[in-house]
Scaffold this motif. Structure first.
Motif, short mmCIF file in Angstrom:
data_model
loop_
_atom_site.label_atom_id
_atom_site.label_comp_id
_atom_site.label_asym_id
_atom_site.label_seq_id
_atom_site.Cartn_x
_atom_site.Cartn_y
_atom_site.Cartn_z
N GLU A 167 0.83 -1.21 0.00
CA GLU A 167 0.00 0.00 0.00
C GLU A 167 0.86 1.26 0.00
O GLU A 167 0.62 2.20 -0.76
CB GLU A 167 -0.92 -0.01 1.22
CG GLU A 167 -2.00 -1.06 1.18
CD GLU A 167 -2.77 -1.15 2.48
OE1 GLU A 167 -2.67 -0.21 3.30
OE2 GLU A 167 -3.46 -2.17 2.69
N VAL A 219 -0.26 3.43 -3.56
CA VAL A 219 -1.12 4.59 -3.26
C VAL A 219 -0.37 5.63 -2.43
O VAL A 219 -0.72 6.81 -2.45
CB VAL A 219 -2.42 4.14 -2.55
CG1 VAL A 219 -3.29 3.34 -3.50
CG2 VAL A 219 -2.13 3.33 -1.29
N PHE A 223 -5.11 -1.85 -2.59
CA PHE A 223 -4.79 -1.14 -3.82
C PHE A 223 -5.15 -2.06 -4.99
O PHE A 223 -5.39 -3.25 -4.80
CB PHE A 223 -3.31 -0.73 -3.89
CG PHE A 223 -2.34 -1.88 -3.79
CD1 PHE A 223 -1.80 -2.46 -4.92
CD2 PHE A 223 -1.95 -2.38 -2.54
CE1 PHE A 223 -0.93 -3.53 -4.84
CE2 PHE A 223 -1.06 -3.44 -2.45
CZ PHE A 223 -0.55 -4.02 -3.61
N ASP A 226 -3.30 0.46 -9.84
CA ASP A 226 -2.41 1.22 -8.93
C ASP A 226 -1.00 0.66 -8.98
O ASP A 226 -0.02 1.41 -9.06
CB ASP A 226 -2.93 1.14 -7.49
CG ASP A 226 -4.23 1.89 -7.28
OD1 ASP A 226 -4.47 2.87 -7.99
OD2 ASP A 226 -5.00 1.48 -6.39
#
Length: 270
Positions: free
Chosen positions: A147, A151, A227, A231
């Protein structure tokens, strides 16, 4: 511990790049698959060590065992062929073309990806007892990494994208130094020592390696990372691959080639 001069081992780099262009599709994909799988296993090993001991530097010190194993077996990573294969094109080796270089890169990418994702599924299965449990602290750690490195970059927009790109450059600067390190001696021990140092540096510094990420992010998604595939591709894998290409070729391959193979005439001092 026989040391080989740069003028000799850089010629070996060009030779190695040429041989990879001529390698069969079967051999290229198998070698790339094994390289991706071994590096993925080394990555989860290093993360496990760092998580269980609380020592990130210990994990970084042990991660290079995977890189050393795969290069001693002559398996191929995308990061390595980014550096070596273009040199055979620049050197105008017979039969080496741009399409041949791109073919090699494409096949190695495919092999690395399937090797890495195979280990991702294997490790996720054994950590969750066949997806019957939550995977524990290791799974949670990897999900968090996934993550933060997708992101987490996305939240910074264009600056975040170029941050990954530069981290990819720095990564393959060091990884390619490890590739070159395997060629500077005829001694297995010296090869291992020369490979160990730059690989440890890249891993501890958290630079972005496209093949490690081929394992890390699918594994993170399986383990519950918040995500998407888009992404992962846009905010990690694509800029990482491009950064790895630029870093390996421009910071290692070309400087060595143009100073040790295509050397300029010596200055004449009156």
């Amino acid at each position: 511990m026989s040391y080989i001069e740069p003028s000799e081992f850089v010629t070996k780099m060009v030779d190695a790049g040429e041989s990879k262009v001529y390698m069969s599709t079967k051999d290229t994909i198998i070698r790339a698959f094994m390289a991706g799988a071994i590096l993925a296993l080394a990555a989860v090993f290093a993360i496990t060590v760092a998580t269980k001991t609380g020592s990130a530097i210990l994990g970084a010190c042990l991660f290079p065992v995977g890189f050393i194993m795969l290069y001693l077996m002559k398996f191929d990573l995308l990061t390595g062929v980014f550096t070596l294969v273009p040199l055979s094109l620049l050197d105008k080796r017979p039969g080496v073309t741009l399409s041949g270089v791109l073919r090699n890169w494409g096949l190695v990418f495919i092999g690395n990806f399937f090797g890495a994702i195979t280990v991702a599924f294997m490790m996720s299965f054994i950590l969750t007892m066949g997806y019957g449990t939550d995977g524990g602290v290791i799974a949670a750690k990897v999900a968090t990494i996934g993550e933060s490195r997708t992101v987490g970059y996305q939240s910074h927009g264009v600056s975040g994208w170029f941050t990954i790109f530069i981290r990819g450059m720095l990564c393959n600067w060091m990884v390619s130094m490890g590739v070159v390190g395997a060629m500077i001696s005829t001694s297995a021990g010296a090869k291992m020592a020369a490979m160990w140092m730059p690989i440890m540096l890249f891993f501890y510094m958290g630079f972005e390696h496209s093949i490690v990420n081929m394992f890390l992010f699918p594994f993170s998604m399986i383990m519950g990372g918040d995500f998407t595939v888009a992404d992962y591709l846009l905010w990690n894998e694509i800029p990482t691959v491009l950064g790895n290409l630029v870093g390996g070729l421009c910071l290692v391959g070309l400087p060595l080639y143009y100073t040790h193979v295509k050397t300029s005439a010596e200055r004449k001092i009156a």
